[in-house]
Design an enzyme around this catalytic site. Structure first.
Site, PDB file in Angstrom:
ATOM      1  N   ASP A  67       5.706  -1.516  -4.753  1.00 41.30           N
ATOM      2  CA  ASP A  67       6.445  -0.461  -5.443  1.00 41.30           C
ATOM      3  C   ASP A  67       7.550  -1.051  -6.321  1.00 41.30           C
ATOM      4  OD1 ASP A  67       8.176  -1.229  -3.429  1.00 41.30           O
ATOM      5  OD2 ASP A  67       8.434   0.765  -2.573  1.00 41.30           O
ATOM      6  N   SER A  68       7.710  -2.371  -6.277  1.00 40.73           N
ATOM      7  CA  SER A  68       8.570  -3.064  -7.240  1.00 40.73           C
ATOM      8  C   SER A  68       8.115  -2.826  -8.671  1.00 40.73           C
ATOM      9  CB  SER A  68       8.586  -4.566  -6.951  1.00 40.73           C
ATOM     10  OG  SER A  68       7.264  -5.069  -6.804  1.00 40.73           O
ATOM     11  N   ASP A 106       1.545  -0.767  -1.586  1.00 40.57           N
ATOM     12  CA  ASP A 106       2.751  -0.191  -0.997  1.00 40.57           C
ATOM     13  C   ASP A 106       2.663   1.324  -0.944  1.00 40.57           C
ATOM     14  OD1 ASP A 106       4.449  -2.197  -0.176  1.00 40.57           O
ATOM     15  OD2 ASP A 106       5.562  -2.309  -2.049  1.00 40.57           O
ATOM     16  N   LYS A 136       1.000  -0.940   2.864  1.00 41.69           N
ATOM     17  CA  LYS A 136       2.224  -1.533   3.400  1.00 41.69           C
ATOM     18  C   LYS A 136       3.305  -0.466   3.428  1.00 41.69           C
ATOM     19  CE  LYS A 136       4.958  -4.498   1.098  1.00 41.69           C
ATOM     20  NZ  LYS A 136       6.305  -3.883   1.214  1.00 41.69           N
ATOM     21  N   GLU A 138       7.561   0.300   4.872  1.00 45.31           N
ATOM     22  CA  GLU A 138       8.814  -0.311   5.296  1.00 45.31           C
ATOM     23  C   GLU A 138       9.333   0.336   6.571  1.00 45.31           C
ATOM     24  OE1 GLU A 138      11.674  -0.288   2.139  1.00 45.31           O
ATOM     25  OE2 GLU A 138      10.321  -1.242   0.700  1.00 45.31           O
ATOM     26  N   GLU A 205      11.912  -9.728   4.741  1.00 45.80           N
ATOM     27  CA  GLU A 205      12.593  -9.958   3.466  1.00 45.80           C
ATOM     28  C   GLU A 205      14.102 -10.094   3.650  1.00 45.80           C
ATOM     29  OE1 GLU A 205      13.283  -7.930  -0.966  1.00 45.80           O
ATOM     30  OE2 GLU A 205      11.828  -7.045   0.421  1.00 45.80           O
TER      31      GLU A 205
END
Length: 290
Positions: A67-68, A106, A136, A138, A205
Site C-alpha cells: 500500500d506504499s 497488502d 498482508k 498489519e 519493520e
C-alpha cells in the site's frame, strides 16, 4: 506453467509468453526456514506495475504489492487513503507481469480491522480478482483472530509487526519502535501471536536490531526485515527507494542506483533534441515507399 509478459513493439507492449518455470508457493517460502534458521535469506521487493514485475521477478522470491503505492505512485501523504480497488488493480498487474515470485497484496486500511468477516470479504476479492497467492495485513495480538480466520479459510496471510504505517497516527510518526522495554516485549508478543495464529511469514519493520534478532529466533516462520537486521530470514525494500527515485528516504534504505538522476538527464536530452529539431530523424519517421 505460468505466464509472463514481454515487450512486443510490433503490437502492444504486453504480450503473453509461457515460461517453463513454476511459481513459488506459500509452502515453499515457509520451508525456507527450517529448525529456526534460513540458510539462504529470502528476497522481497515491492512492485506496482506489470513492467516493474517483469524486471524484478527473476531476482526475487516474493513481490509485495504494497500500500506504499499510495505515496510512491499516487503522491498521497500516507498509506491511509489507499483503497481496495487500487490494491486490486495494481495486484492484478503485478501477477500478469510475473511468473516466478510469490505475489502478496497488502490489505488497505479499513479493509480488515472491523471484523474477521469483513477481512475475509476483502481478502477473497483480492485473491479472486488479482490471482495473488497471499495477502498482508498489519498488526499483532489484536489482529491474530483475523489471521486465524483467514488462514482457516484458505487465504495465506503475511503479518506485519513493529512499525506499522497504517497506525502512523496512533504511533505519532515513523520513528523506530522498541526503544522501551515495554515496547520491546509488545513487539515480541505481537510476532509470536501472529505466528501462532497461522501467518506463513511476517514483516518486521523499523525496530531496534536486538528485537528483530530475538523475534527471528523465537518463531518458526520466516521473518522479513525492513529497517530491522541482516539476521532476519529475508529483506524487503520499497523498490523506488532502493533505485534512488526519491531524494528523501528512511534511514534503513540503501540506494543501489540513481534512477531519478538518470531519468532527469534523459528527459533533458530529449527536450534539447526536440527544441533543436534533432528529433525525430528519418530513422524515427515513416517515409513514402519508392
Amino acid at each position: 506453467m505460468s505466464t509472463t509478459f514481454q515487450l512486443d513493439t510490433a503490437t502492444s507492449r504486453a504480450n503473453p509468453t509461457p515460461q517453463p518455470m513454476k511459481r513459488l508457493t506459500v509452502p515453499a517460502i515457509k520451508r525456507r526456514k527450517s529448525d529456526g534458521k534460513t540458510d539462504e535469506p529470502l528476497v522481497m521487493l515491492t512492485a506496482y506495475t506489470a513492467r516493474q514485475a517483469q524486471l524484478l521477478d527473476p531476482h526475487c522470491d516474493m513481490l509485495l504489492v504494497g500500500d506504499s503505492l499510495g505515496q510512491v505512485i499516487y503522491g498521497l501523504p500516507s498509506t491511509l487513503p489507499v483503497t481496495l480497488d487500487m490494491m486490486i488493480a495494481h495486484g492484478a498487474a503485478v501477477v500478469r507481469g510475473s511468473y516466478h515470485a510469490l505475489v502478496i497484496v497488502d490489505m488497505p486500511f479499513g479493509a480488515y480491522e472491523a471484523s474477521p468477516q469483513d477481512a475475509f470479504r476483502a481478502a477473497s476479492r483480492i485473491m479472486a480478482e488479482t490471482g495473488a497467492a497471499a495477502v498482508k495485513l498489519e498488526g499483532g495480538q489484536a489482529i491474530a483472530e483475523t489471521i486465524a480466520f483467514l488462514s482457516a479459510r484458505g487465504i495465506p496471510v503475511m503479518a506485519h509487526v513493529g512499525l506499522t504505517p497504517q497506525a502512523v497516527n496512533a504511533l505519532g510518526g515513523y520513528a523506530a519502535r522498541g526503544r522501551s522495554q515495554e515496547e520491546h516485549e509488545k513487539i515480541l508478543a505481537d510476532g509470536k501471536a501472529v505466528a501462532d495464529a497461522g501467518a506463513f511469514a511476517m514483516v518486521v519493520e523499523g525496530v531496534v536490531e536486538p528485537i528483530a534478532v530475538a523475534l527471528t529466533g523465537a518463531v518458526e516462520v520466516p521473518v522479513i526485515g525492513i529497517g530491522a537486521s541482516a539476521q532476519c530470514d529475508g529483506q524487503v525494500l520499497v523498490t523506488e527507494d532502493m533505485l534512488g527515485m526519491f531524494e528523501r528516504v528512511p534511514r534503513f534504505v540503501k540506494r543501489y542506483g540513481d534512477m531519478a538522476g538518470y531519468i532527469s538527464e534523459t528527459a533533458a536530452n530529449y527536450a534539447s533534441e526536440v527544441r533543436s529539431r534533432a528529433f525525430p530523424t528519418e530513422a524515427q519517421t515513416y517515409q513514402p515507399k519508392s
